[in-house]
Design a protein around this motif. Structure first.
Motif, mmCIF file in Angstrom:
data_model
loop_
_atom_site.group_PDB
_atom_site.id
_atom_site.type_symbol
_atom_site.label_atom_id
_atom_site.label_comp_id
_atom_site.label_asym_id
_atom_site.label_seq_id
_atom_site.Cartn_x
_atom_site.Cartn_y
_atom_site.Cartn_z
ATOM 1 N N CYS A 1 42.533 42.168 48.764
ATOM 2 C CA CYS A 1 41.930 41.998 47.450
ATOM 3 C C CYS A 1 42.568 40.819 46.718
ATOM 4 C CB CYS A 1 42.068 43.275 46.631
ATOM 5 S SG CYS A 1 41.199 43.229 45.058
ATOM 6 N N GLU A 2 43.879 40.708 46.789
ATOM 7 C CA GLU A 2 44.570 39.572 46.155
ATOM 8 C C GLU A 2 44.056 38.250 46.720
ATOM 9 O OE1 GLU A 2 48.777 40.074 46.672
ATOM 10 O OE2 GLU A 2 48.819 41.900 45.471
ATOM 11 N N TYR A 3 43.967 38.162 48.042
ATOM 12 C CA TYR A 3 43.452 36.942 48.671
ATOM 13 C C TYR A 3 42.002 36.700 48.269
ATOM 14 C CZ TYR A 3 47.514 36.708 51.857
ATOM 15 O OH TYR A 3 48.768 36.603 52.394
ATOM 16 N N ALA A 4 41.206 37.744 48.214
ATOM 17 C CA ALA A 4 39.799 37.609 47.836
ATOM 18 C C ALA A 4 39.669 37.064 46.414
ATOM 19 C CB ALA A 4 39.077 38.948 47.963
ATOM 20 N N LEU A 5 40.469 37.585 45.502
ATOM 21 C CA LEU A 5 40.421 37.112 44.119
ATOM 22 C C LEU A 5 40.815 35.649 44.026
ATOM 23 C CD1 LEU A 5 41.961 40.240 42.361
ATOM 24 C CD2 LEU A 5 39.584 39.449 42.195
ATOM 25 N N LYS A 6 41.935 35.289 44.667
ATOM 26 C CA LYS A 6 42.387 33.899 44.607
ATOM 27 C C LYS A 6 41.406 32.962 45.296
ATOM 28 C CE LYS A 6 46.555 34.836 46.210
ATOM 29 N NZ LYS A 6 47.951 34.650 46.650
ATOM 30 N N ALA A 7 40.879 33.376 46.439
ATOM 31 C CA ALA A 7 39.920 32.544 47.167
ATOM 32 C C ALA A 7 38.647 32.343 46.359
ATOM 33 C CB ALA A 7 39.598 33.168 48.519
ATOM 34 N N THR A 8 38.182 33.394 45.724
ATOM 35 C CA THR A 8 36.958 33.309 44.932
ATOM 36 C C THR A 8 37.157 32.395 43.724
ATOM 37 O OG1 THR A 8 36.351 35.532 45.681
ATOM 38 C CG2 THR A 8 35.156 34.664 43.796
ATOM 39 N N ILE A 9 38.314 32.483 43.104
ATOM 40 C CA ILE A 9 38.612 31.577 41.984
ATOM 41 C C ILE A 9 38.652 30.131 42.480
ATOM 42 C CG2 ILE A 9 40.348 30.869 40.284
ATOM 43 C CD1 ILE A 9 41.203 33.897 40.216
ATOM 44 N N TYR A 10 39.307 29.903 43.608
ATOM 45 C CA TYR A 10 39.392 28.540 44.156
ATOM 46 C C TYR A 10 37.998 27.991 44.477
ATOM 47 C CZ TYR A 10 40.293 24.656 47.268
ATOM 48 O OH TYR A 10 40.285 23.414 47.854
ATOM 49 N N ILE A 11 37.173 28.792 45.132
ATOM 50 C CA ILE A 11 35.825 28.336 45.486
ATOM 51 C C ILE A 11 35.003 28.102 44.216
ATOM 52 C CG2 ILE A 11 33.669 28.979 46.646
ATOM 53 C CD1 ILE A 11 35.495 30.490 48.705
ATOM 54 N N ALA A 12 35.179 28.940 43.213
ATOM 55 C CA ALA A 12 34.480 28.746 41.935
ATOM 56 C C ALA A 12 34.895 27.413 41.309
ATOM 57 C CB ALA A 12 34.780 29.905 40.986
ATOM 58 N N GLN A 13 36.177 27.151 41.319
ATOM 59 C CA GLN A 13 36.686 25.894 40.753
ATOM 60 C C GLN A 13 36.098 24.697 41.485
ATOM 61 O OE1 GLN A 13 40.877 25.333 41.272
ATOM 62 N NE2 GLN A 13 40.958 23.585 39.900
ATOM 63 N N TYR B 1 33.775 32.309 36.353
ATOM 64 C CA TYR B 1 33.597 31.039 35.655
ATOM 65 C C TYR B 1 34.762 30.829 34.686
ATOM 66 C CZ TYR B 1 31.512 27.398 32.763
ATOM 67 O OH TYR B 1 31.277 26.228 32.076
ATOM 68 N N ASP B 2 35.111 31.865 33.916
ATOM 69 C CA ASP B 2 36.245 31.779 32.986
ATOM 70 C C ASP B 2 37.525 31.393 33.729
ATOM 71 O OD1 ASP B 2 34.543 32.806 30.958
ATOM 72 O OD2 ASP B 2 35.187 34.869 31.358
ATOM 73 N N LEU B 3 37.758 32.026 34.868
ATOM 74 C CA LEU B 3 38.974 31.791 35.629
ATOM 75 C C LEU B 3 38.977 30.404 36.267
ATOM 76 C CD1 LEU B 3 39.186 35.315 37.261
ATOM 77 C CD2 LEU B 3 40.370 34.508 35.208
ATOM 78 N N ALA B 4 37.813 29.953 36.736
ATOM 79 C CA ALA B 4 37.707 28.616 37.322
ATOM 80 C C ALA B 4 37.984 27.551 36.275
ATOM 81 C CB ALA B 4 36.323 28.422 37.939
ATOM 82 N N ILE B 5 37.462 27.740 35.078
ATOM 83 C CA ILE B 5 37.691 26.785 33.982
ATOM 84 C C ILE B 5 39.179 26.739 33.636
ATOM 85 C CG2 ILE B 5 37.274 26.364 31.510
ATOM 86 C CD1 ILE B 5 34.923 25.503 33.252
ATOM 87 N N LYS B 6 39.833 27.895 33.586
ATOM 88 C CA LYS B 6 41.273 27.932 33.289
ATOM 89 C C LYS B 6 42.069 27.136 34.316
ATOM 90 C CE LYS B 6 42.255 32.101 30.679
ATOM 91 N NZ LYS B 6 43.046 33.332 30.627
ATOM 92 N N THR B 7 41.764 27.340 35.595
ATOM 93 C CA THR B 7 42.514 26.618 36.631
ATOM 94 C C THR B 7 42.137 25.141 36.638
ATOM 95 O OG1 THR B 7 40.910 27.255 38.334
ATOM 96 C CG2 THR B 7 42.865 28.633 38.109
ATOM 97 N N ASN C 1 41.332 23.335 34.119
ATOM 98 C CA ASN C 1 41.960 22.689 32.969
ATOM 99 C C ASN C 1 43.480 22.752 32.999
ATOM 100 O OD1 ASN C 1 39.472 21.954 31.894
ATOM 101 N ND2 ASN C 1 39.271 23.846 30.707
ATOM 102 N N GLY C 2 44.047 23.265 34.083
ATOM 103 C CA GLY C 2 45.506 23.321 34.200
ATOM 104 C C GLY C 2 46.157 24.391 33.351
ATOM 105 N N LEU C 3 45.394 25.370 32.912
ATOM 106 C CA LEU C 3 45.941 26.459 32.098
ATOM 107 C C LEU C 3 46.400 27.636 32.946
ATOM 108 C CD1 LEU C 3 43.275 26.396 29.247
ATOM 109 C CD2 LEU C 3 45.567 25.376 29.229
#
Length: 143
Positions: free
Chosen positions: A6-18, A129-135, A137-139
């Motif tokens: 699940c941790e990998y899935a969350l991080k991977a999904t955020i990365y792909i979204a970004q 989308y919120d998480l992709a924008i945060k990453t 923008n370097g936040l």
């Protein structure tokens, strides 16, 4: 709290979204490297997320994984957690007791109920989308 998958899935999904914000498709190796996950394990996770219609993938030279921006705005952390780990983290007893309830509480029932409620709130609050924008923008960071 979440399984490693699940941790990998969350991080991977955020990365792909970004990356999708920039109209980029990414391959499994790039995703795995970006989230410090084993390639084979990442491939299995991404396949599952594609089967659940979270991500899309195409084969070939112009292929790779993408997460449509409109989907990013709709899909929440909660959705991926339920896909990967089920909903037990949101419903089960904090001590793992099978018969814990309001009528038959475990010693930490009331406190853990608040933890579960906060976890549900947090996981439903943020879209990818919120998480992709945060990453983007370097936040926030994924490593």
């Amino acid at each position: 709290m979440f399984s490693k998958a699940c941790e990998y899935a969350l991080k991977a999904t955020i990365y792909i979204a970004q990356q999708s914000l920039q109209q980029k498709r990414v391959n499994v190796k790039d995703v795995a490297n970006s989230v410090d996950a084993p390639i084979a394990f990442t491939a299995k996770i991404l396949q599952q997320l594609c089967r659940e219609n979270i991500l899309e993938s195409n084969r070939g030279k112009q292929g790779g994984f993408i997460f449509e921006i409109e989907k990013q705005k709709q899909i929440r952390i909660y959705d991926v957690v339920r896909i990967m780990d089920g909903d037990s983290i949101f419903t089960n007893c904090g001590l793992g007791l099978h018969k814990c309830s309001e009528l038959n509480p475990c010693p930490v029932h009331d406190d853990f109920k608040k933890v579960r409620e906060n976890l549900i709130f947090m996981t439903q609050k943020y879209s990818f989308y919120d998480l992709a924008i945060k990453t983007e923008n370097g936040l926030a960071w994924l490593k």
